[in-house]
Design an enzyme around this catalytic site. Structure first.
Site, PDB file in Angstrom:
ATOM      1  N   PHE A 122       1.445  -0.779   0.139  1.00 15.16           N
ATOM      2  CA  PHE A 122       0.230  -0.391   0.339  1.00 15.16           C
ATOM      3  C   PHE A 122       1.147   1.368   0.325  1.00 15.16           C
ATOM      4  O   PHE A 122       1.356   1.781   0.817  1.00 15.16           O
ATOM      5  CB  PHE A 122      -0.845  -0.042   1.059  1.00 15.16           C
ATOM      6  CG  PHE A 122      -1.942   1.411   1.574  1.00 15.16           C
ATOM      7  CD1 PHE A 122      -3.217   1.544   1.085  1.00 15.16           C
ATOM      8  CD2 PHE A 122      -1.583   1.925   2.214  1.00 15.16           C
ATOM      9  CE1 PHE A 122      -3.354   2.119   0.801  1.00 15.16           C
ATOM     10  CE2 PHE A 122      -2.193   3.156   2.984  1.00 15.16           C
ATOM     11  CZ  PHE A 122      -3.592   3.025   1.920  1.00 15.16           C
ATOM     12  N   GLY A 123       1.205   1.847  -1.603  1.00 14.73           N
ATOM     13  CA  GLY A 123       1.753   2.563  -1.420  1.00 14.73           C
ATOM     14  C   GLY A 123       1.474   4.428  -0.816  1.00 14.73           C
ATOM     15  O   GLY A 123       1.112   4.908  -2.188  1.00 14.73           O
ATOM     16  N   LEU A 124       1.148   4.814   0.071  1.00 13.05           N
ATOM     17  CA  LEU A 124       0.028   5.860   1.284  1.00 13.05           C
ATOM     18  C   LEU A 124       2.360   6.715   1.031  1.00 13.05           C
ATOM     19  O   LEU A 124       2.383   7.862   1.214  1.00 13.05           O
ATOM     20  CB  LEU A 124      -0.428   5.718   1.639  1.00 13.05           C
ATOM     21  CG  LEU A 124      -0.906   7.538   2.390  1.00 13.05           C
ATOM     22  CD1 LEU A 124      -2.003   7.339   1.100  1.00 13.05           C
ATOM     23  CD2 LEU A 124      -1.534   6.248   3.493  1.00 13.05           C
ATOM     24  N   SER A 127       1.480  12.081   8.588  1.00 12.94           N
ATOM     25  CA  SER A 127       0.040  12.662   8.987  1.00 12.94           C
ATOM     26  C   SER A 127      -0.683  13.797   8.330  1.00 12.94           C
ATOM     27  O   SER A 127      -1.903  12.957   7.926  1.00 12.94           O
ATOM     28  CB  SER A 127       0.084  12.999  10.442  1.00 12.94           C
ATOM     29  OG  SER A 127       1.188  12.455  11.443  1.00 12.94           O
ATOM     30  N   GLN A 158       8.799  -4.610  33.894  1.00 13.87           N
ATOM     31  CA  GLN A 158       8.785  -4.226  35.144  1.00 13.87           C
ATOM     32  C   GLN A 158       8.777  -5.914  36.159  1.00 13.87           C
ATOM     33  O   GLN A 158       9.480  -6.113  36.356  1.00 13.87           O
ATOM     34  CB  GLN A 158       7.496  -3.237  35.349  1.00 13.87           C
ATOM     35  CG  GLN A 158       8.614  -2.823  36.546  1.00 13.87           C
ATOM     36  CD  GLN A 158       9.542  -1.986  36.956  1.00 13.87           C
ATOM     37  OE1 GLN A 158       9.574  -1.371  35.776  1.00 13.87           O
ATOM     38  NE2 GLN A 158      10.398  -1.467  38.026  1.00 13.87           N
ATOM     39  N   GLY A 176      15.375  -7.558  36.278  1.00 14.79           N
ATOM     40  CA  GLY A 176      16.590  -7.403  35.079  1.00 14.79           C
ATOM     41  C   GLY A 176      16.391  -8.434  33.829  1.00 14.79           C
ATOM     42  O   GLY A 176      16.747  -8.084  32.785  1.00 14.79           O
ATOM     43  N   ILE A 227       6.542   1.087   3.774  1.00 10.37           N
ATOM     44  CA  ILE A 227       5.818   0.239   2.710  1.00 10.37           C
ATOM     45  C   ILE A 227       5.993  -1.133   3.703  1.00 10.37           C
ATOM     46  O   ILE A 227       7.037  -1.191   2.899  1.00 10.37           O
ATOM     47  CB  ILE A 227       5.936   0.515   1.313  1.00 10.37           C
ATOM     48  CG1 ILE A 227       5.441   2.263   0.918  1.00 10.37           C
ATOM     49  CG2 ILE A 227       5.076   0.031   1.127  1.00 10.37           C
ATOM     50  CD1 ILE A 227       4.257   3.027   1.533  1.00 10.37           C
ATOM     51  N   GLU A 263       4.348   8.726   2.170  1.00  7.57           N
ATOM     52  CA  GLU A 263       6.027   9.709   1.542  1.00  7.57           C
ATOM     53  C   GLU A 263       7.062  10.122   2.830  1.00  7.57           C
ATOM     54  O   GLU A 263       6.106  10.262   3.984  1.00  7.57           O
ATOM     55  CB  GLU A 263       5.605  10.545   0.522  1.00  7.57           C
ATOM     56  CG  GLU A 263       5.053  10.067  -0.696  1.00  7.57           C
ATOM     57  CD  GLU A 263       4.125  11.348  -1.516  1.00  7.57           C
ATOM     58  OE1 GLU A 263       5.557  12.346  -1.755  1.00  7.57           O
ATOM     59  OE2 GLU A 263       3.707  10.413  -2.482  1.00  7.57           O
ATOM     60  N   GLU A 284      -0.308   3.104  10.307  1.00  9.48           N
ATOM     61  CA  GLU A 284      -1.517   3.641  10.051  1.00  9.48           C
ATOM     62  C   GLU A 284      -2.266   4.945  10.550  1.00  9.48           C
ATOM     63  O   GLU A 284      -3.570   4.717  11.905  1.00  9.48           O
ATOM     64  CB  GLU A 284      -2.508   2.437  10.210  1.00  9.48           C
ATOM     65  CG  GLU A 284      -1.576   1.508   9.308  1.00  9.48           C
ATOM     66  CD  GLU A 284      -2.775   0.182   8.925  1.00  9.48           C
ATOM     67  OE1 GLU A 284      -3.970   0.056   9.112  1.00  9.48           O
ATOM     68  OE2 GLU A 284      -2.339  -1.268   9.014  1.00  9.48           O
TER      69      GLU A 284
HETATM   70  N1  COS Z   1     -13.838   7.731   4.344  1.00 11.91           N
HETATM   71  C1  COS Z   1     -13.259   7.280   2.752  1.00 11.91           C
HETATM   72  N2  COS Z   1     -13.239   9.458   2.547  1.00 11.91           N
HETATM   73  C2  COS Z   1     -12.526   9.580   4.001  1.00 11.91           C
HETATM   74  C3  COS Z   1     -12.625   9.714   4.917  1.00 11.91           C
HETATM   75  C4  COS Z   1     -13.151   8.187   5.191  1.00 11.91           C
HETATM   76  N3  COS Z   1     -12.500   7.991   6.248  1.00 11.91           N
HETATM   77  N4  COS Z   1     -12.206  10.567   6.093  1.00 11.91           N
HETATM   78  C5  COS Z   1     -11.134  11.296   5.224  1.00 11.91           C
HETATM   79  N5  COS Z   1     -11.959  10.859   3.433  1.00 11.91           N
HETATM   80  C6  COS Z   1     -12.177  12.132   2.781  1.00 11.91           C
HETATM   81  C7  COS Z   1     -12.964  13.465   2.673  1.00 11.91           C
HETATM   82  O1  COS Z   1     -14.036  13.341   2.563  1.00 11.91           O
HETATM   83  C8  COS Z   1     -12.359  14.017   1.807  1.00 11.91           C
HETATM   84  O2  COS Z   1     -12.923  14.057   0.725  1.00 11.91           O
HETATM   85  P1  COS Z   1     -12.940  15.357  -0.269  1.00 11.91           P
HETATM   86  O3  COS Z   1     -11.358  15.907  -0.442  1.00 11.91           O
HETATM   87  O4  COS Z   1     -13.602  14.840  -1.745  1.00 11.91           O
HETATM   88  O5  COS Z   1     -13.589  16.611   0.023  1.00 11.91           O
HETATM   89  C9  COS Z   1     -10.775  13.613   1.816  1.00 11.91           C
HETATM   90  O6  COS Z   1     -10.874  12.380   1.868  1.00 11.91           O
HETATM   91  C10 COS Z   1     -10.210  14.505   2.267  1.00 11.91           C
HETATM   92  O7  COS Z   1     -10.488  14.377   4.171  1.00 11.91           O
HETATM   93  P2  COS Z   1     -10.369  16.039   4.942  1.00 11.91           P
HETATM   94  O8  COS Z   1     -10.287  17.065   4.403  1.00 11.91           O
HETATM   95  O9  COS Z   1     -10.524  15.038   6.481  1.00 11.91           O
HETATM   96  O10 COS Z   1      -8.340  15.596   5.073  1.00 11.91           O
HETATM   97  P3  COS Z   1      -7.531  15.588   6.337  1.00 11.91           P
HETATM   98  O11 COS Z   1      -6.766  16.848   5.217  1.00 11.91           O
HETATM   99  O12 COS Z   1      -8.169  17.120   6.845  1.00 11.91           O
HETATM  100  O13 COS Z   1      -7.077  15.157   7.095  1.00 11.91           O
HETATM  101  C11 COS Z   1      -6.458  12.977   8.092  1.00 11.91           C
HETATM  102  C12 COS Z   1      -6.992  13.607   7.207  1.00 11.91           C
HETATM  103  C13 COS Z   1      -5.306  14.068   9.340  1.00 11.91           C
HETATM  104  C14 COS Z   1      -7.724  12.294   9.171  1.00 11.91           C
HETATM  105  C15 COS Z   1      -6.164  11.609   7.466  1.00 11.91           C
HETATM  106  O14 COS Z   1      -4.688  12.480   6.642  1.00 11.91           O
HETATM  107  C16 COS Z   1      -4.707  10.710   8.091  1.00 11.91           C
HETATM  108  O15 COS Z   1      -5.336   9.801   8.357  1.00 11.91           O
HETATM  109  N6  COS Z   1      -3.546  11.314   8.187  1.00 11.91           N
HETATM  110  C17 COS Z   1      -2.906   9.565   8.735  1.00 11.91           C
HETATM  111  C18 COS Z   1      -2.636   8.797   7.810  1.00 11.91           C
HETATM  112  C19 COS Z   1      -2.219   7.856   8.045  1.00 11.91           C
HETATM  113  O16 COS Z   1      -2.964   6.851   8.260  1.00 11.91           O
HETATM  114  N7  COS Z   1      -0.496   6.985   7.519  1.00 11.91           N
HETATM  115  C20 COS Z   1      -0.526   6.193   7.896  1.00 11.91           C
HETATM  116  C21 COS Z   1       0.226   5.059   6.835  1.00 11.91           C
HETATM  117  S1  COS Z   1       0.470   3.793   7.458  1.00 11.91           S
HETATM  118  S2  COS Z   1      -0.565   2.422   6.132  1.00 11.91           S
END
Ligand code: COS
Length: 385
Positions: free
Chosen positions: A124-126, A133, A340, A344, A158, A128, A367
């Site tokens: 899952f390439g999310l 966050s 704890q 040791g 990833i 960067e 995540e």
């Molecule tokens: N399911 C579906 N869509 C969602 C959603 C969800 N749970 N949460 C948000 N969205 C959608 C919103 O509806 C919005 O859509 P539109 O732009 O089309 O209107 C879009 O995503 C952006 O949402 P939002 O404005 O809430 O985004 P933000 O940038 O304010 O915040 C957070 C989003 C911070 C919650 C998000 O970036 C996040 O979860 N960050 C953490 C990432 C993470 O967990 N990374 C770890 C990866 S390890 S695999």
């Protein structure tokens, strides 16, 4: 553990995965961790007993079970080893999940059967380097030219992306601008081995040392237009939905890890004598164990409720974030007490509790950090409106 609310099938899954984890994972966990070794053989064995594709329709090679069954399976693996649980949790929630939920028939038929057998892993390439966050700050781009996506950019941290059996990555990339001025983000399937797609395994990790973690580089990497997952511009929504599911599996790792560390601590406290009696009989220790048992029961009730809500088709984003937050933080407290209680010896690698202590730390970061879970929950409960 009182499992009175589980179905007979769910109880059987717990028993069979427990047997497998104790028989096949426990004997090798310490050594794999020590050598930072990802095991293809063990991953295949986990596939053989059905640990991949649990919630996938048998049509694509899955077991067609409900989400709680999957979560119980992750919990049981995590009770023994965080690294193998990470391979299973990421393999299912982040690899198989988006393909299953958002892929078209052709993509599902092509990729899912071998993923469900545990012969291959998808990633899952999310994340960067500068989009952690703030996940929508993705910089990777994909340009469509002559029916080919040309991808440039990089990803980091990833899971399952750089192992010898990693087969495909779902890459979130900017594919244009939306009318509201936001970036248009789409997910594109990029097979491992495509020219211009390089992976580098990340070593020297504190935790999950025998799971595979990669850095990914895309340099004018070309894949056919049909590799788009779902519709153009739906990438971020797909990623967010995937994370809602994935957070249940991270919660299961927190729950299972807590259970494992608690059992180690209980056993040790009964065997270890000081001042002529087992140390479990000292009130200071007995109360720690009582707190651990209580928090684990609470964590299990919360997480199973979240799974039942998902099974029932109810909105579960909020309770998934709560479960992930709570179960991972419970494990933090449990492993702290467990080390704890070992004194040791708890600091030595011969004692498995040391590994649980290290493996826990990822759960409050991966995540979505605990801070992001609190942000998601605070939005759901109306703090910002
Ligand atoms: N399911 C579906 N869509 C969602 C959603 C969800 N749970 N949460 C948000 N969205 C959608 C919103 O509806 C919005 O859509 P539109 O732009 O089309 O209107 C879009 O995503 C952006 O949402 P939002 O404005 O809430 O985004 P933000 O940038 O304010 O915040 C957070 C989003 C911070 C919650 C998000 O970036 C996040 O979860 N960050 C953490 C990432 C993470 O967990 N990374 C770890 C990866 S390890 S695999």
């Amino acid at each position: 553990m009182e499992d009175f609310e589980l179905s007979e099938e769910q109880k059987m899954i717990r028993a069979s995965i427990r047997d497998f984890a104790e028989g096949e994972i426990a004997p090798v966990a310490e050594e794999l961790d020590e050598h930072e070794q990802f095991s293809v053989e063990l991953t295949k064995k986990m596939g053989d007993i059905g640990l991949f594709g649990i919630f996938v329709n048998p049509e694509y090679g899955g077991s067609g079970l409900d989400y709680l069954s999957y979560i119980i399976a992750v919990e049981e693996v995590a009770r023994i080893d965080g690294s193998q649980a990470a391979t299973v949790a990421a393999g299912n929630s982040l690899g198989i999940g988006p393909l299953y939920y958002f892929g078209n028939q052709k993509q599902k038929e092509k990729w899912l059967p071998e993923l469900c057998r545990g012969e291959k892993l998808a990633s899952f390439g999310l994340t960067e380097p500068e989009a952690g966050s703030d996940a929508s700050a993705t910089k990777t781009t994909a340009k469509l030219e002559n029916q080919q996506w040309i991808i440039n950019g990089s990803k980091i941290f990833i899971t399952n992306s750089s192992s010898p059996i990693s087969s495909v990555c779902m890459v979130l990339a900017k594919t244009g601008k939306r009318t509201d001025g936001k970036d248009e983000l789409s997910s594109i399937l990029v097979p491992n081995g495509t020219p211009g797609f390089e992976t580098k395994t990340m070593k020297k990790k504190l935790m999950w040392r025998s799971s595979d973690t990669g850095e990914l580089y895309f340099d004018d990497c070309q894949v056919p237009e049909e590799n788009l997952l779902g519709k153009r511009g739906e990438g971020f929504h797909q990623m967010m939905e995937t994370l809602d599911n994935g957070r249940l599996a991270i919660a299961a790792m927190g729950l299972g890890g807590s259970q494992g560390a608690y059992e180690l601590a209980m056993k040790y406290s009964k065997e270890r004598h000081q001042f002529g009696v087992p140390i479990s009989t000292f009130q200071v220790n007995a109360f720690k164990l009582a707190d651990m048992a209580t928090e684990i029961e609470t964590a299990r009730a919360l997480l199973y409720k979240a799974c039942r809500m998902k099974n029932a088709g109810l909105p579960f984003s909020k309770i998934a974030a709560m479960s992930k937050l709570y179960c991972s933080e419970v494990m933090g407290r449990v492993v702290d007490h467990a080390v704890q209680l070992h004194g040791g010896y708890g600091l030595m690698k011969e004692y498995a509790v040391e590994r649980f202590y290290r493996d826990q730390k990822l759960l409050t970061i991966g995540e979505g950090t605990s801070e992001i879970q609190r942000l998601v929950i605070s939005r759901h409960i109306g703090c910002h409106s």
